[in-house]
Motif scaffolding. Structure first.
Motif, PDB file in Angstrom:
ATOM      1  N   ALA A 246       0.755  -1.383  -0.062  1.00 35.56           N
ATOM      2  CA  ALA A 246      -0.035   0.068  -0.056  1.00 35.56           C
ATOM      3  C   ALA A 246       0.782   1.243  -0.185  1.00 35.56           C
ATOM      4  O   ALA A 246       0.602   2.255  -0.590  1.00 35.56           O
ATOM      5  CB  ALA A 246      -0.897   0.095   1.057  1.00 35.56           C
ATOM      6  N   ASP A 247       2.104   1.142   0.645  1.00 37.35           N
ATOM      7  CA  ASP A 247       2.809   2.346   0.681  1.00 37.35           C
ATOM      8  C   ASP A 247       4.394   1.872   0.242  1.00 37.35           C
ATOM      9  O   ASP A 247       4.963   1.381   0.862  1.00 37.35           O
ATOM     10  CB  ASP A 247       2.835   2.836   2.060  1.00 37.35           C
ATOM     11  N   SER A 248       4.565   2.414  -0.912  1.00 38.56           N
ATOM     12  CA  SER A 248       6.071   2.185  -1.628  1.00 38.56           C
ATOM     13  C   SER A 248       7.124   2.616  -0.771  1.00 38.56           C
ATOM     14  O   SER A 248       8.052   2.580  -0.962  1.00 38.56           O
ATOM     15  CB  SER A 248       6.087   2.535  -3.179  1.00 38.56           C
ATOM     16  N   ASN A 249       6.630   3.657   0.060  1.00 38.72           N
ATOM     17  CA  ASN A 249       7.813   4.538   0.734  1.00 38.72           C
ATOM     18  C   ASN A 249       8.112   3.935   2.091  1.00 38.72           C
ATOM     19  O   ASN A 249       8.986   4.263   2.625  1.00 38.72           O
ATOM     20  CB  ASN A 249       7.522   5.945   0.889  1.00 38.72           C
ATOM     21  N   PHE A 250       7.174   2.856   2.438  1.00 39.33           N
ATOM     22  CA  PHE A 250       7.499   1.989   3.743  1.00 39.33           C
ATOM     23  C   PHE A 250       8.773   1.366   3.630  1.00 39.33           C
ATOM     24  O   PHE A 250       8.666   0.393   2.595  1.00 39.33           O
ATOM     25  CB  PHE A 250       6.228   1.460   4.160  1.00 39.33           C
ATOM     26  N   ASP A 251       9.673   1.336   4.460  1.00 42.36           N
ATOM     27  CA  ASP A 251      10.866   0.697   4.537  1.00 42.36           C
ATOM     28  C   ASP A 251      10.932   0.088   6.007  1.00 42.36           C
ATOM     29  O   ASP A 251      11.034   0.657   6.953  1.00 42.36           O
ATOM     30  CB  ASP A 251      11.986   1.307   4.023  1.00 42.36           C
ATOM     31  N   VAL A 252      11.027  -1.490   6.095  1.00 35.81           N
ATOM     32  CA  VAL A 252      10.833  -2.028   7.257  1.00 35.81           C
ATOM     33  C   VAL A 252      12.549  -1.803   8.224  1.00 35.81           C
ATOM     34  O   VAL A 252      12.113  -1.342   9.456  1.00 35.81           O
ATOM     35  CB  VAL A 252      11.113  -3.346   7.077  1.00 35.81           C
ATOM     36  N   ALA A 253      13.270  -1.540   7.574  1.00 33.88           N
ATOM     37  CA  ALA A 253      14.572  -1.269   8.334  1.00 33.88           C
ATOM     38  C   ALA A 253      14.709   0.119   8.620  1.00 33.88           C
ATOM     39  O   ALA A 253      14.977   0.356   9.912  1.00 33.88           O
ATOM     40  CB  ALA A 253      16.031  -1.515   7.315  1.00 33.88           C
TER      41      ALA A 253
END
Length: 216
Positions: free
Chosen positions: A78-85
């Protein structure tokens, strides 16, 4: 167990801006020792989130527990800007900021980032401490682990829970500066679970810390 709803990710203008992260805790007067969890974290498998890359993993290669996988995958989609690290690094920075601000009694620093009733809880604790003539001389020695334990996406609202395992040296002093509890020579292991929320449709990149619990 104290449950606390707070912290809109830390977007600081004082040196560090915590962008896609969350973090916050109520703060015990003295941390409580907790046993190690042999099943603390599980390797994040590419099959859980096909679009995941190594940049989305923490240095140990473990970012979230298996049960959190579907939720993490949904948020990534849903959010291409979300980064787990990046999220976890920001969460750890926020954890440190909130803890240290609470210990110092400097709540103005975190006021814009915390939910109202959580802030009320912090303020009550600080006021009681002041009334009792006590001060905290605590130090966050290290955050040993930060792992996503739960994640979900409901419409555009994402919620993520992070478990922190940290070593804290804790000392309580009276009005004369004498130590009445704790020791700076012995760090105590603490384990806390913080939950954060963000509306992915919003332009605001900040996350709100909505709950914190101390784990046994």
């Amino acid at each position: 167990m104290t449950a606390i709803v707070i912290l809109a990710l830390v977007a600081l203008f004082i040196g560090l801006r915590l962008y896609a992260v969350l973090g916050e805790r109520t703060g015990h007067e003295q941390p409580i020792l907790k046993p190690a969890d042999p099943d603390a974290r599980v390797e994040a498998r590419p099959a859980v989130a096909p679009a995941q890359t190594s940049s989305q993993l923490d240095p140990a290669g473990m970012a979230y527990l298996p049960l959190a996988g579907p939720g993490v995958c949904a948020i990534l989609a849903a959010d291409s800007n979300f980064d787990v690290a990046g999220f976890l690094e920001g969460a750890k920075s926020a954890y440190r900021l909130v803890m240290e601000s609470f210990w110092k009694g400097d709540l103005d620093t975190i006021r814009p980032h915390v939910d109202g009733h959580i802030l009320d809880t912090f303020e009550a604790a600080v006021e009681q401490r002041t009334a009792d003539g006590l001060t905290l001389d605590n130090r966050l020695v290290a955050i040993e682990q930060a792992v996503i334990t739960e994640a979900s996406l409901t419409k555009s609202v994402a919620e993520v829970s992070v478990r922190f395992e940290a070593d804290i040296a804790a000392v309580t002093r009276n009005a004369d500066g004498a130590v009445v509890a704790g020791s700076m020579s012995d760090a105590v292991q603490t384990r806390d679970r913080w939950a954060f929320r963000r509306d992915l449709s919003s332009r605001d990149p900040n996350w709100l810390l909505i709950e914190t619990d101390e784990e046994e």
